[in-house]
Design a protein around this motif. Sequence first.
Motif, PDB file in Angstrom:
ATOM      1  N   PRO A 134      27.719  46.173  59.188  1.00 31.42           N
ATOM      2  CA  PRO A 134      29.157  46.132  59.516  1.00 31.42           C
ATOM      3  C   PRO A 134      29.465  45.358  60.801  1.00 31.42           C
ATOM      4  CG  PRO A 134      28.515  48.353  58.903  1.00 31.42           C
ATOM      5  CD  PRO A 134      27.255  47.562  58.981  1.00 31.42           C
TER       6      PRO A 134
ATOM      7  N   PHE B  86      26.315  53.815  67.198  1.00 25.71           N
ATOM      8  CA  PHE B  86      26.127  52.433  66.789  1.00 25.71           C
ATOM      9  C   PHE B  86      24.864  51.838  67.394  1.00 25.71           C
ATOM     10  CE2 PHE B  86      29.237  51.532  63.930  1.00 25.71           C
ATOM     11  CZ  PHE B  86      30.475  51.988  64.329  1.00 25.71           C
TER      12      PHE B  86
ATOM     13  N   ALA C  38      31.040  53.023  50.104  1.00 23.73           N
ATOM     14  CA  ALA C  38      30.746  52.095  51.199  1.00 23.73           C
ATOM     15  C   ALA C  38      31.969  51.304  51.632  1.00 23.73           C
ATOM     16  CB  ALA C  38      29.625  51.139  50.793  1.00 23.73           C
ATOM     17  N   THR C  39      33.006  51.238  50.786  1.00 23.40           N
ATOM     18  CA  THR C  39      34.165  50.413  51.138  1.00 23.40           C
ATOM     19  C   THR C  39      35.435  51.240  51.369  1.00 23.40           C
ATOM     20  OG1 THR C  39      34.711  50.058  48.816  1.00 23.40           O
ATOM     21  CG2 THR C  39      33.329  48.399  49.879  1.00 23.40           C
ATOM     22  N   ARG C  40      35.587  52.315  50.597  1.00 19.14           N
ATOM     23  CA  ARG C  40      36.727  53.233  50.712  1.00 19.14           C
ATOM     24  C   ARG C  40      38.065  52.591  50.338  1.00 19.14           C
ATOM     25  NH1 ARG C  40      34.449  57.241  54.490  1.00 19.14           N
ATOM     26  NH2 ARG C  40      32.415  57.484  53.517  1.00 19.14           N
ATOM     27  N   SER C  41      38.054  51.313  50.031  1.00 19.37           N
ATOM     28  CA  SER C  41      39.286  50.665  49.590  1.00 19.37           C
ATOM     29  C   SER C  41      38.997  49.872  48.324  1.00 19.37           C
ATOM     30  CB  SER C  41      39.838  49.727  50.660  1.00 19.37           C
ATOM     31  OG  SER C  41      40.245  50.461  51.794  1.00 19.37           O
TER      32      SER C  41
ATOM     33  N   THR D  86      36.931  46.209  54.192  1.00 22.18           N
ATOM     34  CA  THR D  86      35.927  46.458  53.161  1.00 22.18           C
ATOM     35  C   THR D  86      36.634  46.859  51.881  1.00 22.18           C
ATOM     36  OG1 THR D  86      35.797  48.775  53.860  1.00 22.18           O
ATOM     37  CG2 THR D  86      34.144  47.304  54.752  1.00 22.18           C
TER      38      THR D  86
ATOM     39  N   ILE E 174      33.607  42.840  53.986  1.00 22.05           N
ATOM     40  CA  ILE E 174      32.543  43.137  53.028  1.00 22.05           C
ATOM     41  C   ILE E 174      33.201  43.490  51.698  1.00 22.05           C
ATOM     42  CG2 ILE E 174      30.622  44.664  52.417  1.00 22.05           C
ATOM     43  CD1 ILE E 174      30.053  45.041  55.374  1.00 22.05           C
TER      44      ILE E 174
ATOM     45  N   GLY F 180      44.611  45.571  55.039  1.00 19.47           N
ATOM     46  CA  GLY F 180      43.344  46.118  55.507  1.00 19.47           C
ATOM     47  C   GLY F 180      43.238  46.146  57.022  1.00 19.47           C
TER      48      GLY F 180
ATOM     49  N   GLY G  74      47.192  51.456  49.779  1.00 16.05           N
ATOM     50  CA  GLY G  74      46.923  50.810  51.063  1.00 16.05           C
ATOM     51  C   GLY G  74      45.457  50.953  51.386  1.00 16.05           C
ATOM     52  N   SER G  75      45.136  50.901  52.655  1.00 18.51           N
ATOM     53  CA  SER G  75      43.740  50.908  53.057  1.00 18.51           C
ATOM     54  C   SER G  75      43.190  52.332  53.061  1.00 18.51           C
ATOM     55  CB  SER G  75      43.658  50.296  54.453  1.00 18.51           C
ATOM     56  OG  SER G  75      42.328  50.241  54.854  1.00 18.51           O
ATOM     57  N   GLY G  76      41.950  52.491  52.613  1.00 22.35           N
ATOM     58  CA  GLY G  76      41.295  53.790  52.655  1.00 22.35           C
ATOM     59  C   GLY G  76      40.766  54.073  54.045  1.00 22.35           C
ATOM     60  N   SER G  77      40.005  55.168  54.174  1.00 21.13           N
ATOM     61  CA  SER G  77      39.456  55.469  55.495  1.00 21.13           C
ATOM     62  C   SER G  77      38.334  54.480  55.828  1.00 21.13           C
ATOM     63  CB  SER G  77      38.949  56.908  55.528  1.00 21.13           C
ATOM     64  OG  SER G  77      38.019  57.116  54.493  1.00 21.13           O
ATOM     65  N   ASP G  78      38.012  54.361  57.090  1.00 21.49           N
ATOM     66  CA  ASP G  78      36.997  53.403  57.526  1.00 21.49           C
ATOM     67  C   ASP G  78      35.606  53.939  57.193  1.00 21.49           C
ATOM     68  OD1 ASP G  78      35.245  51.765  58.788  1.00 21.49           O
ATOM     69  OD2 ASP G  78      36.192  51.852  60.758  1.00 21.49           O
ATOM     70  N   PRO G  79      34.892  53.262  56.277  1.00 22.98           N
ATOM     71  CA  PRO G  79      33.600  53.799  55.843  1.00 22.98           C
ATOM     72  C   PRO G  79      32.564  53.824  56.960  1.00 22.98           C
ATOM     73  CG  PRO G  79      33.928  51.598  54.968  1.00 22.98           C
ATOM     74  CD  PRO G  79      35.230  52.012  55.594  1.00 22.98           C
ATOM     75  N   PHE G  80      32.731  52.992  57.965  1.00 22.19           N
ATOM     76  CA  PHE G  80      31.689  52.899  58.979  1.00 22.19           C
ATOM     77  C   PHE G  80      32.102  53.559  60.290  1.00 22.19           C
ATOM     78  CE2 PHE G  80      31.119  49.311  56.060  1.00 22.19           C
ATOM     79  CZ  PHE G  80      29.941  49.738  55.489  1.00 22.19           C
TER      80      PHE G  80
END
Lengths: 214, 280
Positions: free
Chosen positions: B134, A76, B158-161, B3, B140, B278, A4-10
């Motif tokens: 971002p 930000f 930078a993307t983690r996925s 991402t 991205i 996502g 699934g989705s990884g952690s949010d890079p930003f």
Amino acid sequence: MKKGSGSDPFAEPEPESEPEPDTNENEGGNEGETDSETEETHRDEPEERDAETSSNARSDEDEDTETESAELETTFDETASTDESTATAAGQQSSERETAVESERNSSETETDAQTESRSRNTIVDEPPQAGAADGGVPWVYVRDNVKQDREMVQFYLRDYVVDAEDEFVDAVSDELGTDVSKTDVREAAYEAAMYNVEDVVERLEAWGFESRD
Amino acid sequence: MLTYTTYSEAGGVGKTTVGAALLEAHAAHGLDVLAIDMDQQNGSLTYLLDIDAPRDDSQADNIVRHLIDRPKGSVEDLVFETEHGFDLLPSHNMLENLEDLLNRAQRMADDLGEGDEFDPYDRLRQVLMDAGIPQEYDVIVIDPPATAGPHLYNAVSATRSLVIPVEPTGKGMQSVIGLEELVDGLEERLEAEIGVLSAVPNGVGRTTDQERYLEEVRERGYPAPVALRERSSLFEGCWDQQCTPAHYVETHRSRTRDHEMETLEKIDQLAGRIEEVGGL
């Protein structure tokens, strides 16, 4: 590795807390309004005893989220290097805030509905913490790396006749489900199912000889 | 925000072509999309999309200069608009020496007492953050080379996925296991959680095989909404004409071929599913 989705890079600076953008963008009067709405709905529920404590706990949580969101926004803003991009970011934020307020209102309504429903059905066990097939999330069984992940080991004392029946029970569940399933999963599911069926459990205990005092 | 890095260990499974098709599909769904080409080879996304970037002019500003903290302009100025509805940050020949350059930049940072802030594997994420990228995009996607190294590590950080095209063979499945080990190491190194948005069995022969490989990939626990059949004619056509698959079918095919349309539809479906997983 996660499925699934990884952690949010930003997302900065606390990657573990997984900040929800909706709540973060939302602040000030709007938030108060939404919260009081939610709490009122909660108070309608028949749990007067705990109402005060739980509402205190809730507002503490809210304060935390707000501090966090303030920190986040500062980060930000600092990263936006040119005036132009600051302006764009600010524009985006305000429009997102509007959507956020709306969507939060929606989500709090849905949440309350879901809670009401689950409470009327069962007051003992919560909904599973992970996203499931029903809400469009990636179901837990696909996300976990192994059957023991997220699970605590609990000792059970079982008599032989129950232990002997377990394999057959797992087979029967697998047949009905149409796919193989591990004993660990069946055990937890069975225990959870029992929490929705207190009468059946009571009946069993009475059969073993437990008697009510009155 | 969505991402992801397109990655496969085994070469030649159409990673870049599938990537380009996904980019196009995200853009067609009305999303603001940025592709970042981290592949130094000539046959990269930048070439496929026929972007005329000054890739061998070492004096020109490029992504590597930003990664080693020696920029000559803003990141935004490096971004090209493609004719397929999404933006591209193109590849540059300096990427060939990325490892050396990052090591040197690290030593320089150490000498200046700033070594703790400089993480050679986390530079791309830092650069994008600092430039406010971002905030400008919904999606991205980073296309790294198919080898382990600083390009891939920076992309993943930078993307983690990940989206992983998989060769539907024993060797391909083996490479998924190799990827799991690599990612486990990276997670520890980067202290981040890395997820697989989708595995894409690509280049499958018969329909029965498709199902079998999908099954196998799903059994390993990866989301795998579609398997793509062998489409070498379509994919090679894209490289000949330097364009995306949908553009190729539309512009360079005299008649519609049902099986190619089916592949495009599957890619569109896959893009939608990735957006969903996502969280878009």
